[in-house]
Write a protein that holds these residues in place. Structure first.
Motif, PDB file in Angstrom:
ATOM      1  N   THR A   1     -18.516  21.475-127.285  1.00 40.09           N
ATOM      2  CA  THR A   1     -17.979  22.131-126.345  1.00 40.09           C
ATOM      3  C   THR A   1     -18.828  23.545-126.298  1.00 40.09           C
TER       4      THR A   1
ATOM      5  N   LEU B   1     -12.321  20.004-122.242  1.00 44.76           N
ATOM      6  CA  LEU B   1     -13.084  18.887-123.474  1.00 44.76           C
ATOM      7  C   LEU B   1     -14.245  18.510-121.920  1.00 44.76           C
TER       8      LEU B   1
ATOM      9  N   TYR C   1     -20.083  18.572-132.185  1.00 43.14           N
ATOM     10  CA  TYR C   1     -19.169  19.380-132.262  1.00 43.14           C
ATOM     11  C   TYR C   1     -19.572  20.598-131.360  1.00 43.14           C
TER      12      TYR C   1
ATOM     13  N   LEU D   1     -17.239  25.616-123.500  1.00 45.07           N
ATOM     14  CA  LEU D   1     -15.551  25.484-123.258  1.00 45.07           C
ATOM     15  C   LEU D   1     -16.161  27.251-124.413  1.00 45.07           C
TER      16      LEU D   1
END
Lengths: 145, 193, 118
Positions: free
Chosen positions: A29, A106, A25, A32
């Motif tokens: 990401t 995303l 994960y 971001l």
């Protein structure tokens, strides 16, 4: 190293998968939030290190052989180089030719997401391989005597 | 100004941990002191507005601790204290003093040539903002990411990252070569170990 | 205050150099490299700090131009991020070398290793 008690093993069995999924994960990401390929790769490695410490080096080596780590390490490096080479479609090395998308989505940032994934694969596989090599090499002198 | 005080205290903590790591006689305590210094560094990173660095710093610290503790746990430390040597101490103190004076001149801004920018006022905010201001102004349009550090790392300066990946690759290859079980020559001489 | 922060960082750097130069134990040399790395990373982050600055991460509903007035310098952070991971792999390489030397000579002490080589 023989591995630890059954309490440690059971807790590790429950937690290690979650840790590795969290690593994936974080590397997905990276564009971001804080994190990215390096942190994600090291988190995945930390999950494997937990397994190695709890179950012992031999057992871990059966599941994920050291030689397979070499292959994964090399393919991660190759994937990153491929991401760079794909830039030639747009005119040069490392040119970010994919559409940028909208900020905070995303799928945005073009080549940054695949590059992050390649780097996390490379970092995780390389460090797991060298950790396994260290753990297995440590046992060597006692087995010779 | 309170943040300055916090940072000062934490760097003082790192200094104490570093001194303990270098000078204590027990290797396990020394390793743990290095770990404490690393965790303090990650807190400093967080205070300085760099969560991107605090995150991997904590992880790297954990892995380093595991590696070092594994290395020394099963091995006996037979090293002796080196005897006190007045000449060596004098040379170390002199070299350190010269370095600190030069660093002080650079920090205060008396040295010739490039100096360190004052704390809290980076080049970015000064009269000649340079390249990082340009990155900060337009990274959302250029790269489409929300995290500017990742945009610089993998888009503006991806060549640096390629070189860095190469360095990691070479270091890990070196580790494999060093840890290889039996050398090729010995393997040929004695086929059955 | 700022000068004191910088000088303490340079002092930390000196401690790392001292461990590298004066210590004969391989574990201490590895720890010296680690401390040196901490000091250099810290110095680079300090150089990029802006007073009351925010992290260079875009909050929702802001443009980069608004962020640029307040954010800390992202360039040293990007360079230090690579340096941290390189530090980990260098530590792993150094540990591998030390393990190998211990297996061969049975000690971490550089003086003993030098005498034993014969």
């Amino acid at each position: 190293m023989k591995g630890m008690t059954s309490i440690v093993r059971d807790v590790t069995r429950l937690v290690a998968g979650v840790v590795m999924v969290y690593g994936v994960y974080v590397s997905c990401t990276g564009h971001l939030t804080p994190g990215g390929g390096f942190a994600g790769g090291v988190i995945i490695m930390a999950g494997v290190v937990m397994l190695v410490l709890a179950f012992g080096g031999e057992r871990a080596n059966e599941l994920l052989a050291e030689s397979r780590c070499h292959v994964l390490d090399g393919s991660g490096a190759l994937a990153f180089a491929l991401v760079a080479l794909l830039g030639f479609f747009a005119g040069g090395f490392f040119v970010n030719f994919l559409p940028r998308g909208r900020v905070h989505q995303l799928v945005s940032g073009g080549m940054i997401l695949p590059a992050n994934l390649a780097i996390s694969l490379k970092v995780a596989a390389g460090l797991i391989g060298i950790f396994l090599a260290l753990v297995l090499a440590t046992r060597q002198p006692s087995s010779q005597e | 100004m309170t943040i300055d005080l916090f940072i000062l205290l934490l760097i003082g903590f790192m200094l104490a941990a570093g001194l303990i790591a270098v000078e204590t006689s027990d290797l396990l305590s020394a390793v743990i002191a290095v770990g404490a210094a690393g965790f303090a560094l990650s807190v400093i990173d967080l205070l300085l507005g760099a969560p991107d660095l605090a995150f991997p710093q904590v992880l790297v610290e954990i892995i380093t601790l595991v590696l070092l503790i594994r290395m020394i746990m099963t091995r006996r430390d037979t090293s002796r204290q080196t005897p006190r040597d007045t000449l060596r101490t004098a040379v170390v103190l002199l070299g350190g003093g010269v370095f600190l004076v030069a660093a002080f001149l650079a920090v205060v801004g008396l040295g010739a040539g490039a100096t360190v920018p004052a704390f809290g006022e980076p080049l970015l905010a000064g009269g000649h903002p340079g390249v990082s201001a340009a990155y900060l102004w337009q990274f959302d349009k250029d790269t489409g990411v929300a995290n500017c550090v990742m945009g610089i790392l993998l888009d503006y300066r991806a060549y640096d990252t390629l070189g860095e990946a190469t360095v990691i690759f070479v270091a890990i290859m070196g580790g494999y070569v060093v840890l290889r079980k039996v050398g090729r020559k010995r393997q040929a001489q004695e086929p059955s170990p | 205050m700022g000068i004191a922060i910088y000088m303490l960082t340079f002092l930390l750097l000196l401690i790392g150099v001292y461990a590298l130069v004066a210590k004969k134990n391989l574990v201490r040399i590895i720890m010296g490299i680690a401390i040196l790395e901490y000091a250099v990373n810290l110095l680079l982050v300090l150089v990029g700090y802006r007073r009351d600055g925010t992290p260079p991460i875009l909050p929702r509903g802001q443009t980069a131009a608004e962020l640029a007035a307040r954010a800390v310098d992202p360039l040293p952070q990007a360079l230090v991020l690579t340096s941290i991971v390189i530090g980990l792999s260098v530590t792993a390489l150094a540990v591998a070398l030390a393990v190998r030397l211990y297996d061969k000579y049975g000690t971490f002490d550089m003086n003993d290793i030098r005498n034993l080589r014969g």
